[in-house]
Write an enzyme that holds these catalytic residues in place. Sequence first.
Site, PDB file in Angstrom:
ATOM      1  N   CYS A  48       0.964  -1.190  -0.426  1.00 20.58           N
ATOM      2  CA  CYS A  48       0.014  -0.057   0.192  1.00 20.58           C
ATOM      3  C   CYS A  48       0.941   1.412  -0.125  1.00 20.58           C
ATOM      4  O   CYS A  48       1.782   1.556   1.070  1.00 20.58           O
ATOM      5  CB  CYS A  48      -0.923  -0.119   0.924  1.00 20.58           C
ATOM      6  N   CYS A 377      -0.744 -13.490   0.315  1.00 19.74           N
ATOM      7  CA  CYS A 377      -1.158 -13.854   1.598  1.00 19.74           C
ATOM      8  C   CYS A 377      -0.310 -14.972   2.303  1.00 19.74           C
ATOM      9  O   CYS A 377      -0.338 -16.011   1.576  1.00 19.74           O
ATOM     10  CB  CYS A 377      -2.804 -13.989   1.645  1.00 19.74           C
ATOM     11  N   CYS A 380      -2.245 -18.032   2.932  1.00 18.74           N
ATOM     12  CA  CYS A 380      -2.536 -18.926   1.819  1.00 18.74           C
ATOM     13  C   CYS A 380      -1.326 -19.618   1.428  1.00 18.74           C
ATOM     14  O   CYS A 380      -1.680 -20.900   0.839  1.00 18.74           O
ATOM     15  CB  CYS A 380      -3.021 -17.918   0.708  1.00 18.74           C
TER      16      CYS A 380
END
Length: 490
Positions: A48, A377, A380
């Site tokens: 981000c 992730c 994951c």
Amino acid sequence: MRFSTLSAISLGAALAAASDVVDLTGSSFQEFTQQNPLTLVEFFAPWCGHCKALAPHYEEAATILKKDNVPIAKVDCTVETELCSSMGVNGYPCAPPFPAVSDLEGVPTRRGGRIRQALPAVSEVTTANHNEFKSADKVVIIAYVDESDEATKTTFNNFADLYRDDYLFGLSTEPAVAAVANVKAPAVVLYKTFDEGRNELDGKITDDSLFLFAKEHSVPLLDEISPDNFAMYAEAGIPLAYIFVESSNPKREQIVKAIEPIAREHKGKINFVWIDANKFADHAKSLNLVEPTWPAFAIQNIQQMTKFPLSQSKSVDHDTVSAFVADFVAGKISPSIKSQKVPAVQDEPVFVLVADEFDKVVAEDKDLLVEFYAPWCGHCKKLKPIYDTLGERFSNVKSKVTIAKFDATENDVPASAGFKVQGFPTIKFKAAGSSEWISYEGDRSLDSFVEFLEANATHDLATPDDLEAELEGESKVKSERHDELRTRAI
Ligand SMILES: *[C@@H]1O[C@H](CO)[C@@H](O)[C@H](O)[C@H]1NC(C)=O
């Protein structure tokens, strides 16, 4: 907590050699925040842009605040997905490119937060501070009342108590101040740093009139959206229309100005903003716009998590946008669903599910397990080998069960699914013949998955497809024979 407050702290302190920002994880979060109830926590994602820009300020603030025993901490939401979703930090697909900021009440706070909570809800306004106070924030609401007018004071104070996080409130009982403000007590004036700059409340001062007055006038007609004001738009409960344009574009003002009449026409029904397309390209991407075709335009229904990008082959001008918005309002535009291409062959241990094939696969008479994941992730990635093994484990019953994965960064979950994916991984199960999705909440071991599937599947997953075919064949033969016998008997 409001980050601009933090970043605005004067930065006299030398840069700390070692970071004073505490890294928190799912396992350390609770104990740490219990021991330090005044912790400021930033929930961030490494990709981000705004989080990155904030990082140095955050480090400096941590060093300064450490002296006051206010620790500053951060949580990487791409790794600590469970913690972040339990704190109400929405990951994808809302994916605001802004750091989600939360105090410890478990809800992301709006601007103000604890610091404003620590100030009185209503400040006293006098001749000495009136001028300064009315421009002390983007929106400042001041009541001018007679000293003896207790009823109006109470109404105003109660309102301010409720909305202290949203606006800065002042109250003056000095006739001289009312005179300077050019009003006659009782009166309420909203001062703002945008649009017409000032609005006066018409009519009686009541809870309702204050609420409507503040709501109508506090949102700029067409402001720049940024981390500071994102929450306000997200919570407004109406669609948000974005003009994506580089802040360096020399024609930016002209482009934005051309859209203003459309914003005015839809005021109160759709909020309009412009956003720096370079800084927040990820946000554009989450609205199914592609870089770098700017300016671009999109409408987002934040509540329903749907998005309506204007085709980037069109120009962002008054007439095009006006027609597009009119069609949107009339319900003539379908939400845009992002999808990867339907794979030509399925050659992975688990089925690769994409948005375009979602409804078709869901409609099949099969038990269906889907992992909604993001490639970045951590949890994951950890799950992948187990999930692949699970796919292999049931590869001999493919006619009855589908073990699938769905990359939720490249595909939108269609509205037909009836649920939103807010953390990664999200694992959902739908039994054959049922329309209800069940969340898989068990632990992520092979045994637990297998147990869950065998218990909850409609089909018998213990009998392999080939054996099933044989049995079916036999029973078919049997019934044919049966028919034969019957025919003979007749
Ligand atoms: C079957 O699904 C339910 C949720 O509907 C779950 O609570 C239960 O644990 C599952 N059974 C097994 C054996 O995992």
